[in-house]
Design a protein around this motif. Structure first.
Motif, PDB file in Angstrom:
ATOM      1  N   MET A  97       0.833  -1.178   0.000  1.00  0.00           N
ATOM      2  CA  MET A  97       0.000   0.000   0.000  1.00  0.00           C
ATOM      3  C   MET A  97       0.885   1.252   0.000  1.00  0.00           C
ATOM      4  O   MET A  97       1.787   1.384   0.805  1.00  0.00           O
ATOM      5  N   THR A  98       0.626   2.181  -0.911  1.00  0.00           N
ATOM      6  CA  THR A  98       1.400   3.401  -1.023  1.00  0.00           C
ATOM      7  C   THR A  98       0.646   4.561  -0.397  1.00  0.00           C
ATOM      8  O   THR A  98      -0.545   4.740  -0.642  1.00  0.00           O
ATOM      9  N   MET A  99       1.343   5.340   0.395  1.00  0.00           N
ATOM     10  CA  MET A  99       0.736   6.488   1.055  1.00  0.00           C
ATOM     11  C   MET A  99       0.644   7.658   0.079  1.00  0.00           C
ATOM     12  O   MET A  99       1.588   7.938  -0.643  1.00  0.00           O
ATOM     13  N   ASP A 100      -0.495   8.330   0.040  1.00  0.00           N
ATOM     14  CA  ASP A 100      -0.625   9.577  -0.698  1.00  0.00           C
ATOM     15  C   ASP A 100      -0.171  10.672   0.267  1.00  0.00           C
ATOM     16  O   ASP A 100      -0.946  11.152   1.097  1.00  0.00           O
ATOM     17  N   HIS A 101       1.118  11.024   0.176  1.00  0.00           N
ATOM     18  CA  HIS A 101       1.721  11.951   1.132  1.00  0.00           C
ATOM     19  C   HIS A 101       1.008  13.297   1.169  1.00  0.00           C
ATOM     20  O   HIS A 101       0.763  13.840   2.249  1.00  0.00           O
ATOM     21  N   ALA A 102       0.692  13.832   0.000  1.00  0.00           N
ATOM     22  CA  ALA A 102       0.055  15.157  -0.045  1.00  0.00           C
ATOM     23  C   ALA A 102      -1.320  15.134   0.617  1.00  0.00           C
ATOM     24  O   ALA A 102      -1.646  16.026   1.406  1.00  0.00           O
ATOM     25  N   ALA A 103      -2.119  14.121   0.324  1.00  0.00           N
ATOM     26  CA  ALA A 103      -3.468  14.043   0.900  1.00  0.00           C
ATOM     27  C   ALA A 103      -3.399  13.837   2.416  1.00  0.00           C
ATOM     28  O   ALA A 103      -4.141  14.467   3.172  1.00  0.00           O
ATOM     29  N   PHE A 104      -2.509  12.947   2.862  1.00  0.00           N
ATOM     30  CA  PHE A 104      -2.344  12.704   4.292  1.00  0.00           C
ATOM     31  C   PHE A 104      -1.923  13.991   5.001  1.00  0.00           C
ATOM     32  O   PHE A 104      -2.504  14.382   6.021  1.00  0.00           O
ATOM     33  N   SER A 143      -4.709  16.613   5.209  1.00  0.00           N
ATOM     34  CA  SER A 143      -5.747  16.305   6.203  1.00  0.00           C
ATOM     35  C   SER A 143      -5.308  16.725   7.600  1.00  0.00           C
ATOM     36  O   SER A 143      -6.119  17.237   8.384  1.00  0.00           O
ATOM     37  N   ILE A 144      -4.041  16.524   7.920  1.00  0.00           N
ATOM     38  CA  ILE A 144      -3.527  16.950   9.225  1.00  0.00           C
ATOM     39  C   ILE A 144      -3.422  18.468   9.276  1.00  0.00           C
ATOM     40  O   ILE A 144      -3.821  19.100  10.258  1.00  0.00           O
ATOM     41  N   PHE A 145      -2.896  19.064   8.216  1.00  0.00           N
ATOM     42  CA  PHE A 145      -2.708  20.513   8.191  1.00  0.00           C
ATOM     43  C   PHE A 145      -4.028  21.246   8.393  1.00  0.00           C
ATOM     44  O   PHE A 145      -4.111  22.190   9.180  1.00  0.00           O
TER      45      PHE A 145
END
Length: 141
Positions: free
Chosen positions: A1-8, A11-13
């Motif tokens: 599974m690859t993380m979508d760094h920008a989306a993750f 969401s935190i930001f």
């Protein structure tokens, strides 16, 4: 599974009330890097018309934490950081660019450069920072 760094990261930001209050934008996020920007305006300046050092510090701290958190693969906190102010910040906006330089299982050591950008798009370095970022976890006394 690859993380979508920008989306993750976004969401935190967007869940950070202080970032939203400042009008900050997370403009880039990668597997071990982040870029955060704030538009210069009178409300974030000190008495000489420079962007306040606290705003530059916020940018560095948050960019370091995002870069380290992404490198660690999840939510993170700043364990410590140091900032050096190198010149006054006068320009259209301020941008902090951070990247993890060393990542272990428990922490990431990150570096950040903070620039002021003129109307013509010219960047000038205004601060540099380094920090240690750790995984966010259960708080223990």
């Amino acid at each position: 599974m690859t993380m979508d760094h920008a989306a993750f990261a976004q969401s935190i930001f967007k869940a950070q009330p202080f970032s939203m209050f400042l009008g900050a934008e997370l403009t880039a996020a990668g597997p071990d890097s982040a870029e955060i920007r704030v538009t210069n305006r009178p409300e974030i300046q000190q008495q000489h018309g420079f962007v306040h050092g606290g705003v530059l510090s916020y940018l560095a701290d948050n960019a370091l934490t995002f870069a380290g958190g992404l490198a660690l693969g999840g939510d993170a906190l700043t364990a410590e950081y140091k900032i050096n102010y190198v010149r006054p910040a006068v320009g259209e906006y301020v941008v902090a660019r951070a990247e993890a330089t060393v990542t272990t299982r428990r922490q990431a050591v990150c570096q950040c450069s903070v620039y002021v950008v003129s109307e013509q798009g010219e960047e000038r370095l205004v601060a540099v920072a380094q920090g240690t970022i750790v995984r966010a976890g259960k708080q223990e006394d």
